[in-house]
Scaffold this active site. Structure first.
Site, PDB file in Angstrom:
ATOM      1  CG  ASP A 207      -1.820   1.233   1.276  1.00 38.32           C
ATOM      2  OD1 ASP A 207      -2.444   1.541   0.249  1.00 38.32           O
ATOM      3  OD2 ASP A 207      -1.880   1.907   2.335  1.00 38.32           O
ATOM      4  CB  SER A 208       0.148   4.729  -0.886  1.00 34.05           C
ATOM      5  OG  SER A 208      -1.017   4.895  -0.097  1.00 34.05           O
TER       6      SER A 208
ATOM      7  CE1 TYR B 195       3.100   5.463  -3.369  1.00 31.03           C
ATOM      8  CE2 TYR B 195       2.001   3.602  -4.407  1.00 31.03           C
ATOM      9  CZ  TYR B 195       3.110   4.142  -3.774  1.00 31.03           C
ATOM     10  OH  TYR B 195       4.214   3.356  -3.574  1.00 31.03           O
ATOM     11  N   GLY B 196      -2.408   9.087  -4.434  1.00 28.43           N
ATOM     12  CA  GLY B 196      -3.587   9.606  -5.143  1.00 28.43           C
ATOM     13  C   GLY B 196      -3.312  10.709  -6.148  1.00 28.43           C
TER      14      GLY B 196
ATOM     15  CB  CYS C  25      -2.816   0.559  -2.608  1.00 26.61           C
ATOM     16  SG  CYS C  25      -2.690   2.276  -3.190  1.00 26.61           S
ATOM     17  CG  ASN C  26      -9.252   1.165  -3.608  1.00 30.47           C
ATOM     18  OD1 ASN C  26     -10.143   0.616  -4.218  1.00 30.47           O
ATOM     19  ND2 ASN C  26      -9.093   1.026  -2.300  1.00 30.47           N
ATOM     20  CB  THR C  27      -4.027   4.971  -5.872  1.00 30.70           C
ATOM     21  OG1 THR C  27      -4.844   5.603  -4.882  1.00 30.70           O
ATOM     22  CG2 THR C  27      -3.588   5.998  -6.888  1.00 30.70           C
TER      23      THR C  27
ATOM     24  CB  CYS D  10      -9.207   5.078  -0.425  1.00 33.52           C
ATOM     25  SG  CYS D  10      -7.599   5.447   0.321  1.00 33.52           S
ATOM     26  CB  THR D  11      -6.948   0.120   1.724  1.00 33.66           C
ATOM     27  OG1 THR D  11      -5.741   0.757   1.281  1.00 33.66           O
ATOM     28  CG2 THR D  11      -7.390  -0.891   0.687  1.00 33.66           C
ATOM     29  CG  HIS D  12      -5.180   5.373   3.704  1.00 38.16           C
ATOM     30  ND1 HIS D  12      -4.640   4.871   2.541  1.00 38.16           N
ATOM     31  CD2 HIS D  12      -4.127   5.751   4.482  1.00 38.16           C
ATOM     32  CE1 HIS D  12      -3.303   4.945   2.604  1.00 38.16           C
ATOM     33  NE2 HIS D  12      -2.974   5.471   3.769  1.00 38.16           N
TER      34      HIS D  12
ATOM     35  CD  GLU E 294      -0.262   6.946   5.529  1.00 35.89           C
ATOM     36  OE1 GLU E 294       0.797   6.915   6.186  1.00 35.89           O
ATOM     37  OE2 GLU E 294      -0.744   5.922   4.988  1.00 35.89           O
TER      38      GLU E 294
END
Lengths: 269, 269
Positions: A11-12, A43-44, A74-76, A185-187, A153
């Site tokens: 993931d980012s 990353y978005g 990570c979706n992005t 988005c996994t966040h 984050e």
């Protein structure tokens, strides 16, 4: 036959931990290697080519650790890099967008589905594409929420700032009469209570990451890759950023006190 | 890219229709070819070698129809033939035992799981094996119910005979304090209300066939095999037995009036 090699998650930053949490619940025997590219998060807003390059760097790092399956948590990165990586490595690679789309179509009764994600994910239109290929009549409304990842984050996802930013950001979606909203988005699952509150209790939230673990499980069965030993329970976390901050968030989210977090470099920008 | 080739489903008789029903719900675009070996049903009491041979005959019949994926929608055949067929054909092949076991482990809170199935399935011990590989502490109790399939195949699954036979057969399991019971035969969901009533409302019934469709869906995504056209909705049913009886059961169960049922021969005994 038991396969004790680890499963890799990338993931980012810390977002993919929401996928790991579900993996720990559903697949307790599996050894997990996690790599969060915190130093270069988010990353978005980055161009697709750069996200693809970073995703390859993360993938190569984990391939050297002998992973048996790669989860792009990570979706992005899934939106722009999944197909290419899947074609070029010889272990199963799985992203978060297809399982999330499928779960949304299953959950929605009115066919009015929303998607929130990073700029990169929303611009890629991957979710809309997936939803419309399977169910062309679906009404799809998508919204980029570039402020959400930095909030997570920086470990402020329980703060009053988070509440304010989330409810303001989601205002345009409130008029859409959605019955299902994909957390693309996994966040975002770390902001779940705040998001649920802002969008309304009547909307079903889809955690694409958690849905992905069902697919991981199906593929472990399909490819005979399960770890049947009770010994492979190690979880190792790598971050390109500060291990301290990572440890704080991961420790709280996963409820693990003695978390094994290592700092690594991926070559930098 | 859309793949409009059909998905094949095979079973000893009408049992696999419970899987097809779920597939029609979750995967409405997919063309389905179904083959029920009614003339040689039940498979349960037959020796493993014979079940493997029959399963190969069904598989070869559908491979000639250009299927893109094969679902062995029969527990008895999955138990003895899945691995061999999977290794020897070049399309994805999926059985019903792994998805069913996984769902049972997810559902069970007390770790006391029961399995009912045909003589062949229970003798193979496949479910117990799967459950114990993943969760060695599970208490597993299994029971062969050889009378259930004939009741379903003769279209008596709503009768008072069914109630009596089911409640008498399940008596030994009632003492086991199970919280989850795997319907380890795809015929059994047609008896679901009767089974639920006999075993008690507190026991969660796992329909392995329905669970299998989630895996089918994950594999269609993984292998890029989805049919995205709205045109592929044909369902064709083949039976080695009487089309009339098959049509009666399938029509009622799937709620389709103009069912396309063809009689075929597989070489016979």
């Amino acid at each position: 036959m038991s396969n004790e090699r680890p499963i890799g998650f990338i993931d980012s930053g810390v977002g993919g931990l929401t996928v790991v949490k579900e993996a720990m619940r559903q697949l307790p025997n599996e050894e997990i290697l996690y790599l969060g590219d915190t130093a270069r998060c988010p990353y978005g807003p980055r161009p697709a080519e750069q996200v693809i390059e970073f995703t390859w760097q993360m993938t190569r790092f984990l391939l050297k650790k002998n992973i048996k399956m790669l989860v792009i948590a990570c979706n992005t990165a899934t939106a722009v890099a999944l197909e290419e990586i899947k074609k070029n490595v010889d272990i199963p690679v799985i992203g978060v967008i297809q399982p999330g789309s499928r779960a949304a179509l299953k959950a929605s009764k009115t066919g009015r589905v929303g998607i929130i994600g990073t700029l990169g994910t929303i611009k890629s239109d991957s979710y809309r594409h997936e939803l419309h290929e399977k169910a062309p009549d679906t009404y799809v409304s998508s919204l980029a929420c570039p402020k959400f990842v930095p909030i997570v984050e920086s470990n402020q996802y329980n703060s009053s700032v988070a509440k304010k930013v989330v409810s303001q950001t989601l205002l345009p979606l409130k008029k859409e009469k959605l019955d299902t909203l994909i957390l693309g988005c996994t966040h975002y699952p770390l902001l779940r209570p705040v998001i649920q509150n802002a969008i309304g209790q009547q909307v079903t939230l889809i955690d694409s990451g958690a849905e992905t673990v069902s697919d991981v499980s199906a593929l472990l069965d399909y490819f005979n890759l399960n770890n049947y030993e009770q010994t492979g329970k190690t979880k190792t976390f790598y971050t390109t950023g500060s291990p301290k901050m990572f440890k704080d968030i991961a420790g709280e989210w996963l409820n693990i006190t003695d978390l094994n977090v290592e700092h690594i470099d991926l070559g930098g920008e």
